[in-house]
Design a protein around this motif. Structure first.
Motif, mmCIF file in Angstrom:
data_model
loop_
_atom_site.group_PDB
_atom_site.id
_atom_site.type_symbol
_atom_site.label_atom_id
_atom_site.label_comp_id
_atom_site.label_asym_id
_atom_site.label_seq_id
_atom_site.Cartn_x
_atom_site.Cartn_y
_atom_site.Cartn_z
ATOM 1 N N LYS A 395 38.083 46.067 34.771
ATOM 2 C CA LYS A 395 39.203 45.186 35.077
ATOM 3 C C LYS A 395 38.931 43.766 34.582
ATOM 4 C CE LYS A 395 40.585 47.702 39.245
ATOM 5 N NZ LYS A 395 40.793 47.615 40.720
ATOM 6 N N ARG A 396 40.018 43.045 34.397
ATOM 7 C CA ARG A 396 39.913 41.634 34.020
ATOM 8 C C ARG A 396 39.776 40.811 35.303
ATOM 9 N NH1 ARG A 396 42.372 36.935 33.797
ATOM 10 N NH2 ARG A 396 42.287 35.605 31.926
ATOM 11 N N GLU A 397 38.555 40.733 35.820
ATOM 12 C CA GLU A 397 38.316 39.978 37.034
ATOM 13 C C GLU A 397 36.837 39.604 37.139
ATOM 14 O OE1 GLU A 397 39.706 42.706 39.987
ATOM 15 O OE2 GLU A 397 37.770 43.718 40.167
ATOM 16 N N VAL A 398 36.600 38.542 37.894
ATOM 17 C CA VAL A 398 35.246 38.053 38.148
ATOM 18 C C VAL A 398 35.032 38.067 39.656
ATOM 19 C CG1 VAL A 398 33.708 36.054 37.984
ATOM 20 C CG2 VAL A 398 35.201 36.645 36.059
ATOM 21 N N PRO A 399 33.931 38.643 40.133
ATOM 22 C CA PRO A 399 33.687 38.720 41.577
ATOM 23 C C PRO A 399 33.742 37.354 42.253
ATOM 24 C CG PRO A 399 32.123 40.106 40.406
ATOM 25 C CD PRO A 399 32.862 39.319 39.361
#
Length: 413
Positions: A395-399
């Motif tokens: 996914k296009r996401e950063v924790p």
């Protein structure tokens, strides 16, 4: 990817053409940007230059003088972005507080203190709270000779108010201060804030059927003023150029943007300018693959991934299948990949162990065609897998934990 199409020797010759200092905002950096553009044109790619302005600090006066019980001036380098002393300097009793422990700091009030290693944000605040009058820090080693006796240069980052100023001193001179019992010293630091111009160089290869998704491959091409920065980071710039050549001949499904950042060494100024310039299309960006520190023969290859831990596992599997050994670190990295992750774009930096970073020893003499080819193949294997995949595998996401660390990082930067 076809490893036989990647040339370590071609990359080495590319690095060799930049064996000069490329400090951000200087003629050396500008000359390098023009050479990169020329290389892209020779490859048939439409390179572009994106100019930006950034703030820099120029030291006008930097002095450390022992006034009691003997008189002597020592060679120092002033801390940039650390404000100015009065024109006559600040004179006070001298105290060596080693690592800045709480006990030593309790005696620092009204004194110019000497600390082992560089002073960063946290230590600076401790010195201010302890009401120190100024500070001196120690760089170098006891075996240095010749040019290596020059003190290292530092910039104080993430501090809005700078009530005290400091300078950097070489190890050998620091030892003399302690052995000779320096009792009173005077520190003078005068600097001015200036605006400089740098430029990012970029070239885009449009994807075929998934062109709306963008993958970036990046490296910075500026150097510190101490040396020509072959390892940090013209070797990385060569790797990105070699992969631009490869993908120009082996067209990807996703759009690929190849970027050479200016002014990285001044605080990631180039990548910050890039995400600002391209803000409207950032939602299309899916992954940043950055290189910072590369090209030396003996060393280990590390990939720092600022994304979900599953991305490390996926990349590890890809490289295992290709027979390429690397280590992974899941966290934030002190390079341009952080800028993309800060904007919510998963990112990574490929890094190789080496010697001489930020010194005069960082030259082409330590660069290896074998190492350049290997790193280009590692990065190329990852890039091709993502460029050709039917669906992006993460996914296009950063924790959230990384988002908080990045917010703190950019406050300090």
């Amino acid at each position: 990817m076809d490893e036989n199409k990647i040339s370590g020797q071609r990359q080495y010759e590319f690095v060799e053409r930049f064996n000069y200092i490329r400090e951000a905002g200087t003629s050396g950096e500008k000359r390098a940007s023009e050479k990169i553009l020329e290389e892209l044109r020779n490859m048939g790619l439409d390179g572009r230059s994106e100019e930006f302005r950034f703030t820099a600090y120029e030291i006008e006066e930097e002095r450390l003088v022992v006034t009691e019980p003997y008189e002597k001036e020592y060679r120092v380098t002033g801390y940039k972005k650390c404000g100015n002393t009065p024109s006559e300097g600040v004179e006070a009793p001298f105290l060596y507080i080693e690592n800045g422990d709480d006990i030593s700091l309790s005696f620092a009030k009204g004194k110019i203190v000497m600390v082992n290693g560089p002073v960063k944000n946290d230590m600076y605040q401790k010195l201010v709270n302890a009401q120190a009058a100024g500070f001196v820090t120690v760089s170098g080693t006891p075996v240095d000779t010749g040019e290596d006796l020059n003190p290292a240069g530092y910039t104080l980052r993430g501090v809005e108010e700078t009530p005290i100023q400091g300078v950097s001193l070489h190890y050998k001179d620091a030892a003399e201060l302690v052995e000779r019992g320096a009792g009173q010293v005077r520190v003078t630091l005068r600097q001015k804030k200036v605006t400089r111009i740098s430029q990012n160089i970029a070239a885009r290869i449009e994807g075929s059927d998934k062109a709306e998704e963008i993958l970036t491959l990046s490296a910075h091409y500026d150097s510190v003023p101490q040396g020509p920065g072959a390892y940090d980071n013209m070797a990385g710039a060569a790797i990105i150029m070699e992969l631009a050549r490869y993908f120009a001949e082996n067209l990807p499904r996703r759009t690929m943007e190849f970027i050479w950042f200016g002014a990285e060494e001044t605080g990631l100024c180039g990548s910050l300018a890039y995400v600002k310039e391209h803000e409207k299309e950032l939602s299309r960006h899916r992954f940043n693959m950055n290189v910072d520190l590369a090209g030396q023969l003996i060393g280990g290859t590390v990939i720092g991934v600022t994304a979900d831990a599953a991305v490390c596992q996926m990349l590890s599997y890809v490289l295992h299948e290709a027979g390429m050994g690397v280590s992974f670190i899941n966290g934030i990295w002190g390079s341009d990949s952080n800028t993309f992750a800060w904007k919510g774009i998963p990112s990574m930096t490929l890094n190789r162990d080496g010697f001489g970073m930020h010194t005069r020893h960082d030259t082409i003499a330590l660069i290896s065609p074998w190492s350049l080819k290997r790193s280009a193949n590692v990065l190329g294997c990852i890039a091709q897998g993502l460029a050709q995949a039917e669906v992006m595998p993460f996914k296009r996401e950063v924790p959230e934990e990384f988002e908080k660390k990045l917010d703190a990082y950019f406050i300090e930067a």
